[in-house]
Motif scaffolding. Sequence first.
Motif, short mmCIF file in Angstrom:
data_model
loop_
_atom_site.label_atom_id
_atom_site.label_comp_id
_atom_site.label_asym_id
_atom_site.label_seq_id
_atom_site.Cartn_x
_atom_site.Cartn_y
_atom_site.Cartn_z
N LYS A 150 0.83 -1.20 0.00
CA LYS A 150 0.00 0.00 0.00
C LYS A 150 0.87 1.25 0.00
O LYS A 150 2.03 1.23 0.44
N ARG A 152 0.71 5.46 1.03
CA ARG A 152 0.04 6.59 1.64
C ARG A 152 0.49 7.83 0.91
O ARG A 152 1.69 8.09 0.80
N THR A 166 -4.89 6.37 1.14
CA THR A 166 -4.12 5.13 1.08
C THR A 166 -4.62 4.36 -0.13
O THR A 166 -5.83 4.13 -0.27
N GLU A 186 -8.69 3.53 -0.85
CA GLU A 186 -9.42 3.20 0.38
C GLU A 186 -10.37 4.33 0.78
O GLU A 186 -11.43 4.07 1.36
N LEU A 205 4.13 1.81 2.25
CA LEU A 205 3.89 1.24 3.56
C LEU A 205 4.35 -0.22 3.63
O LEU A 205 4.51 -0.88 2.60
#
Length: 232
Positions: A150, A152, A166, A186, A205
């Motif tokens: 993922k 951010r 995210t 998300e 991440l």
Amino acid sequence: MRRADRLFDVIQVLRTARRPVTAATLAAELEVTVRTIYRDVATLQARRVPIEGAPGLGYVLRKGFDLPPLMFSIDEVEAIAVGARMVKRLRDPELQRAAGRVLDKLTVVLPETLRTHMIDAPIFVSPGDAVAPRGIDPAHLRAAIRDRRKIRLTYVDEKGRRTRRTIWPLAMAYYVDVSLVGAWCELRRDLRNFRLERIAAARVLAARFEDDEGRLLEAWQALRHDHAAPRP
């Protein structure tokens, strides 16, 4: 670097050297340990590559050795030359360097009649209009796609509004005037495209995401092919 690529590079360094090359010199150039070079040289010698020398003294490649030529047609050589030049449009420095290394490797193993055509092909590609991204390194983005990690990020839309999101990065899309990352967002709980030059900041991440059987990627591709690409 894959071991096969490193073995090729060892041969290339020895081919162009005018004097014996020590394992330490090879290790520094290829960014590996001296012990790794010893193993690579032993592997190449076992495959009957005529490397002579010994640890501490250096290695030389016996004159007359050459890699088997790659058989390409003129059209295939021009396709490679065009492709490598088009990579310069992508505003991705690591891909640009990789394209240069590909051309270097090919020009060495191509027959002489094709080698000159690869280097001096009268083919020119416009630089494109895409803006270079500043908030994210495309190489890190591509790695996140491969590793399913993922990201951010802080994103700025066309009206200057900032949002923190995210995303699950699924694919890259390169166009002449813009570069995109297709992702599951998300925040919006939907597929979205993000223009790389509008990413103000980003961090890969440790958390990973799942795309069961590639369904999210298939859905993104379907939208792209239907000319109804998901919105940023």
